[in-house]
Design a protein around this motif. Structure first.
Motif, PDB file in Angstrom:
ATOM      1  N   GLY A 118     -32.832  32.948 -36.301  1.00  0.00           N
ATOM      2  CA  GLY A 118     -31.675  32.368 -37.003  1.00  0.00           C
ATOM      3  C   GLY A 118     -32.202  31.591 -38.043  1.00  0.00           C
ATOM      4  O   GLY A 118     -31.168  31.084 -38.710  1.00  0.00           O
ATOM      5  N   GLU A 119     -33.218  31.409 -38.293  1.00  0.00           N
ATOM      6  CA  GLU A 119     -33.573  30.224 -39.596  1.00  0.00           C
ATOM      7  C   GLU A 119     -33.777  31.086 -40.856  1.00  0.00           C
ATOM      8  O   GLU A 119     -34.547  32.132 -40.837  1.00  0.00           O
ATOM      9  CB  GLU A 119     -34.984  29.747 -39.062  1.00  0.00           C
ATOM     10  CG  GLU A 119     -34.983  28.998 -37.716  1.00  0.00           C
ATOM     11  CD  GLU A 119     -36.225  28.570 -37.133  1.00  0.00           C
ATOM     12  OE1 GLU A 119     -36.342  27.700 -36.434  1.00  0.00           O
ATOM     13  OE2 GLU A 119     -37.345  29.476 -37.492  1.00  0.00           O
ATOM     14  N   LYS A 120     -33.152  30.687 -41.871  1.00  0.00           N
ATOM     15  CA  LYS A 120     -33.215  31.163 -43.205  1.00  0.00           C
ATOM     16  C   LYS A 120     -34.583  30.697 -43.764  1.00  0.00           C
ATOM     17  O   LYS A 120     -34.996  29.678 -43.484  1.00  0.00           O
ATOM     18  CB  LYS A 120     -31.913  30.538 -44.088  1.00  0.00           C
ATOM     19  CG  LYS A 120     -31.884  30.891 -45.416  1.00  0.00           C
ATOM     20  CD  LYS A 120     -30.723  30.644 -46.355  1.00  0.00           C
ATOM     21  CE  LYS A 120     -30.489  29.123 -46.313  1.00  0.00           C
ATOM     22  NZ  LYS A 120     -29.480  28.860 -47.164  1.00  0.00           N
ATOM     23  N   PHE A 121     -34.785  31.828 -44.601  1.00  0.00           N
ATOM     24  CA  PHE A 121     -36.306  31.475 -45.456  1.00  0.00           C
ATOM     25  C   PHE A 121     -36.186  32.518 -46.699  1.00  0.00           C
ATOM     26  O   PHE A 121     -35.337  33.259 -46.633  1.00  0.00           O
ATOM     27  CB  PHE A 121     -37.621  31.853 -44.377  1.00  0.00           C
ATOM     28  CG  PHE A 121     -37.725  33.360 -44.192  1.00  0.00           C
ATOM     29  CD1 PHE A 121     -38.655  34.210 -44.895  1.00  0.00           C
ATOM     30  CD2 PHE A 121     -36.937  33.876 -43.019  1.00  0.00           C
ATOM     31  CE1 PHE A 121     -38.661  35.594 -44.504  1.00  0.00           C
ATOM     32  CE2 PHE A 121     -37.378  35.328 -42.846  1.00  0.00           C
ATOM     33  CZ  PHE A 121     -38.065  36.008 -43.390  1.00  0.00           C
ATOM     34  N   PHE A 122     -37.062  32.380 -47.684  1.00  0.00           N
ATOM     35  CA  PHE A 122     -37.284  32.877 -48.642  1.00  0.00           C
ATOM     36  C   PHE A 122     -38.616  33.573 -48.842  1.00  0.00           C
ATOM     37  O   PHE A 122     -39.469  32.699 -48.373  1.00  0.00           O
ATOM     38  CB  PHE A 122     -36.979  32.146 -50.125  1.00  0.00           C
ATOM     39  CG  PHE A 122     -35.556  31.579 -50.199  1.00  0.00           C
ATOM     40  CD1 PHE A 122     -34.636  32.504 -50.812  1.00  0.00           C
ATOM     41  CD2 PHE A 122     -35.121  30.634 -49.228  1.00  0.00           C
ATOM     42  CE1 PHE A 122     -33.343  32.109 -50.884  1.00  0.00           C
ATOM     43  CE2 PHE A 122     -33.612  30.172 -49.594  1.00  0.00           C
ATOM     44  CZ  PHE A 122     -32.833  31.076 -50.401  1.00  0.00           C
ATOM     45  N   ILE A 123     -38.885  34.713 -49.451  1.00  0.00           N
ATOM     46  CA  ILE A 123     -40.265  35.400 -49.350  1.00  0.00           C
ATOM     47  C   ILE A 123     -40.229  35.676 -50.871  1.00  0.00           C
ATOM     48  O   ILE A 123     -39.480  36.561 -51.543  1.00  0.00           O
ATOM     49  CB  ILE A 123     -40.520  36.120 -48.456  1.00  0.00           C
ATOM     50  CG1 ILE A 123     -41.980  36.542 -48.584  1.00  0.00           C
ATOM     51  CG2 ILE A 123     -39.772  37.312 -48.273  1.00  0.00           C
ATOM     52  CD1 ILE A 123     -42.420  37.467 -47.292  1.00  0.00           C
ATOM     53  N   LYS A 124     -41.415  35.471 -51.708  1.00  0.00           N
ATOM     54  CA  LYS A 124     -41.513  36.092 -53.024  1.00  0.00           C
ATOM     55  C   LYS A 124     -42.583  37.127 -52.596  1.00  0.00           C
ATOM     56  O   LYS A 124     -43.644  37.044 -51.998  1.00  0.00           O
ATOM     57  CB  LYS A 124     -42.439  35.020 -53.796  1.00  0.00           C
ATOM     58  CG  LYS A 124     -41.513  34.208 -54.278  1.00  0.00           C
ATOM     59  CD  LYS A 124     -42.326  33.050 -55.232  1.00  0.00           C
ATOM     60  CE  LYS A 124     -41.462  32.024 -55.734  1.00  0.00           C
ATOM     61  NZ  LYS A 124     -42.099  31.195 -56.829  1.00  0.00           N
ATOM     62  N   ALA A 125     -42.467  38.428 -52.793  1.00  0.00           N
ATOM     63  CA  ALA A 125     -43.094  39.654 -52.737  1.00  0.00           C
ATOM     64  C   ALA A 125     -43.338  40.201 -54.080  1.00  0.00           C
ATOM     65  O   ALA A 125     -42.712  40.306 -54.920  1.00  0.00           O
ATOM     66  CB  ALA A 125     -42.231  40.596 -51.822  1.00  0.00           C
ATOM     67  N   LYS A 126     -44.617  40.941 -54.030  1.00  0.00           N
ATOM     68  CA  LYS A 126     -44.954  41.412 -55.153  1.00  0.00           C
ATOM     69  C   LYS A 126     -45.834  42.586 -54.843  1.00  0.00           C
ATOM     70  O   LYS A 126     -46.137  42.985 -53.525  1.00  0.00           O
ATOM     71  CB  LYS A 126     -45.973  40.756 -56.077  1.00  0.00           C
ATOM     72  CG  LYS A 126     -47.411  40.089 -55.502  1.00  0.00           C
ATOM     73  CD  LYS A 126     -48.154  39.208 -56.542  1.00  0.00           C
ATOM     74  CE  LYS A 126     -49.452  38.622 -55.579  1.00  0.00           C
ATOM     75  NZ  LYS A 126     -50.038  37.882 -56.374  1.00  0.00           N
TER      76      LYS A 126
END
Length: 171
Positions: A118-126
């Motif tokens: 339940g921990e929020k995170f961000f990911i940059k994907a390419k």
């Protein structure tokens, strides 16, 4: 862990819209483990829960993550897309008989999601990871990668798949 049945196109359940995950508990962890096992057994690189008839916003991805780890995205939302487009061949475990179709997707995306705790995170994907995430998020919205095709091409695929289904029913 269990290997679950993957819904196949044209199953109408693939068009259902997935609901956000609210409970981050052992049931969720079991679903994720079953999804991973099912994806691996079917030689996939990504799987959305709706593909195994679970109407929750859960995605698992493996083999293409830059860190070579399993990527679990719960309640994912694309926050930003680049204007750069990549043309790439896509396949789908729910449309296995048709191989790959070239689609256009954003080359780079920024995604907000939650992990299994339940921990929020961000990911940059390419590149390929970006395409895979976009493909799986589409599943959560009831959209399939063939929906991006022209009506003529989509009709050809529908006819091809229906012919395969009828052939399999006779045997």
């Amino acid at each position: 862990m269990s290997i679950l049945k993957i819904l196949k196109y044209p199953n109408i359940k693939l068009r259902k819209i997935s609901k956000p995950v609210k409970n981050f508990n052992n049931d969720l962890k079991n679903i994720i483990n079953n999804m991973l096992e099912t994806m691996r057994k079917n030689n996939g690189i990504g799987l959305a829960a709706i593909q195994i008839n679970i109407k929750l916003q859960i995605i698992v991805i493996e083999k293409i993550h830059p860190l070579k780890k399993v990527l679990i995205l719960i309640n994912p939302k694309i926050k930003k897309k680049s204007k750069k487009i990549i043309k790439i061949k896509e396949g789908c475990l729910s449309i296995p008989k048709y191989e790959y179709i070239t689609n256009s997707r954003s080359k780079n995306i920024l995604v907000k999601a939650y992990n299994k705790y339940g921990e929020k995170f961000f990911i940059k994907a390419k590149n390929m990871l970006s395409v895979c995430i976009q493909h799986e998020i589409d599943h959560l919205k009831g959209k399939l990668f063939i929906d991006y095709l022209s009506p003529l091409k989509k009709d050809r695929i529908d006819k091809y798949i229906m012919k395969k289904i009828k052939k399999n029913e006779k045997t």
